[in-house]
Design a protein around this motif. Structure first.
Motif, PDB file in Angstrom:
ATOM      1  N   PHE A  15       0.795  -1.239   0.054  1.00 49.08           N
ATOM      2  CA  PHE A  15      -0.058  -0.076  -0.052  1.00 49.08           C
ATOM      3  C   PHE A  15       0.922   1.132  -0.054  1.00 49.08           C
ATOM      4  O   PHE A  15       0.645   2.151  -0.889  1.00 49.08           O
ATOM      5  N   ILE A  16       1.840   1.369   0.761  1.00 46.62           N
ATOM      6  CA  ILE A  16       2.365   2.605   1.113  1.00 46.62           C
ATOM      7  C   ILE A  16       3.412   2.597  -0.118  1.00 46.62           C
ATOM      8  O   ILE A  16       3.617   3.937  -0.719  1.00 46.62           O
ATOM      9  N   SER A  17       3.988   1.409  -0.747  1.00 49.90           N
ATOM     10  CA  SER A  17       4.857   1.579  -2.059  1.00 49.90           C
ATOM     11  C   SER A  17       4.038   2.005  -3.177  1.00 49.90           C
ATOM     12  O   SER A  17       4.650   2.868  -3.951  1.00 49.90           O
ATOM     13  N   VAL A  48       9.186  14.625  -2.840  1.00 51.21           N
ATOM     14  CA  VAL A  48       9.801  14.121  -1.656  1.00 51.21           C
ATOM     15  C   VAL A  48       8.806  13.343  -0.765  1.00 51.21           C
ATOM     16  O   VAL A  48       9.141  12.077  -0.174  1.00 51.21           O
ATOM     17  N   LYS A  49       7.479  13.799  -0.566  1.00 50.58           N
ATOM     18  CA  LYS A  49       6.766  12.652  -0.025  1.00 50.58           C
ATOM     19  C   LYS A  49       6.424  11.323  -0.635  1.00 50.58           C
ATOM     20  O   LYS A  49       6.562  10.142  -0.031  1.00 50.58           O
ATOM     21  N   LEU A  54       7.902   5.332  -0.543  1.00 46.18           N
ATOM     22  CA  LEU A  54       8.132   4.467  -1.315  1.00 46.18           C
ATOM     23  C   LEU A  54       9.300   3.745  -0.431  1.00 46.18           C
ATOM     24  O   LEU A  54       9.486   2.641  -0.515  1.00 46.18           O
ATOM     25  N   GLY A  55      10.243   4.365   0.224  1.00 48.31           N
ATOM     26  CA  GLY A  55      11.171   4.139   1.046  1.00 48.31           C
ATOM     27  C   GLY A  55      10.695   3.427   2.268  1.00 48.31           C
ATOM     28  O   GLY A  55      11.189   2.199   2.656  1.00 48.31           O
ATOM     29  N   SER A  56       9.422   3.815   2.840  1.00 44.55           N
ATOM     30  CA  SER A  56       9.067   3.023   4.033  1.00 44.55           C
ATOM     31  C   SER A  56       8.432   1.838   3.438  1.00 44.55           C
ATOM     32  O   SER A  56       8.849   0.974   4.094  1.00 44.55           O
ATOM     33  N   VAL A  59      11.752  -0.631   3.215  1.00 46.64           N
ATOM     34  CA  VAL A  59      12.068  -0.734   4.709  1.00 46.64           C
ATOM     35  C   VAL A  59      11.367  -1.949   5.069  1.00 46.64           C
ATOM     36  O   VAL A  59      11.789  -3.129   5.558  1.00 46.64           O
ATOM     37  N   ILE A  60       9.905  -2.173   4.981  1.00 50.06           N
ATOM     38  CA  ILE A  60       9.190  -3.247   5.122  1.00 50.06           C
ATOM     39  C   ILE A  60       9.531  -4.527   4.610  1.00 50.06           C
ATOM     40  O   ILE A  60       9.674  -5.598   5.006  1.00 50.06           O
ATOM     41  N   PHE A  61       9.689  -4.477   3.191  1.00 46.04           N
ATOM     42  CA  PHE A  61      10.171  -5.554   2.370  1.00 46.04           C
ATOM     43  C   PHE A  61      11.409  -6.020   2.743  1.00 46.04           C
ATOM     44  O   PHE A  61      11.958  -7.367   2.797  1.00 46.04           O
TER      45      PHE A  61
END
Length: 134
Positions: A15-17, A48-49, A54-56, A59-61
């Protein structure tokens, strides 16, 4: 419980990606759904957002792939601060309260719940008791 936590983490990462990629591809159109009364006209801020989101997800994956489920649990608890902060920003800038509470606040609760489930599923087990007198 462990599978539910993993599924929630994967869904959260996807979702966040997805949100991050959309901010990178078409920042103006997705920004309208964030809940702020005015969408920043400077697309650099929105990019930037996108990078942040995408960075978040990455990190999860990364933590899932590395088998660091306990570390992911702590990370998810810390990451719950991001949507909570987003909700505060939307409310403090006279944005759409429903989006602040339901989308951002709801996301914060789900992310924190996922972190708690991961920690519960991976908590260290106590060592078996040694028999007395042996």
């Amino acid at each position: 419980m462990s599978r539910l936590a993993t599924v929630l983490a994967i869904l959260g990462g996807l979702f966040i990606s997805y949100i991050g990629v959309n901010y990178l591809i078409d920042p103006q159109s997705i920004a309208a759904g964030f809940g702020l009364p005015l969408v920043p006209s400077d697309s650099a801020f929105l990019l930037v957002k996108g990078v942040r989101d995408l960075g978040s997800g990455l990190v999860i994956f990364t933590l899932l792939i590395a088998g660091q489920r306990r570390g992911l649990g702590f990370t998810m608890l810390a990451m719950a601060f991001i949507p909570l902060g987003d909700a505060v920003v939307v409310l403090s800038r006279h944005g759409v309260p429903a989006l602040a509470y339901l989308m951002h606040g709801g996301t914060a609760v789900i992310v924190a719940l996922t972190g708690a489930l991961l920690l519960r599923a991976t908590r260290p087990q106590p060592a078996p008791a040694q028999p007395r007198g042996a």
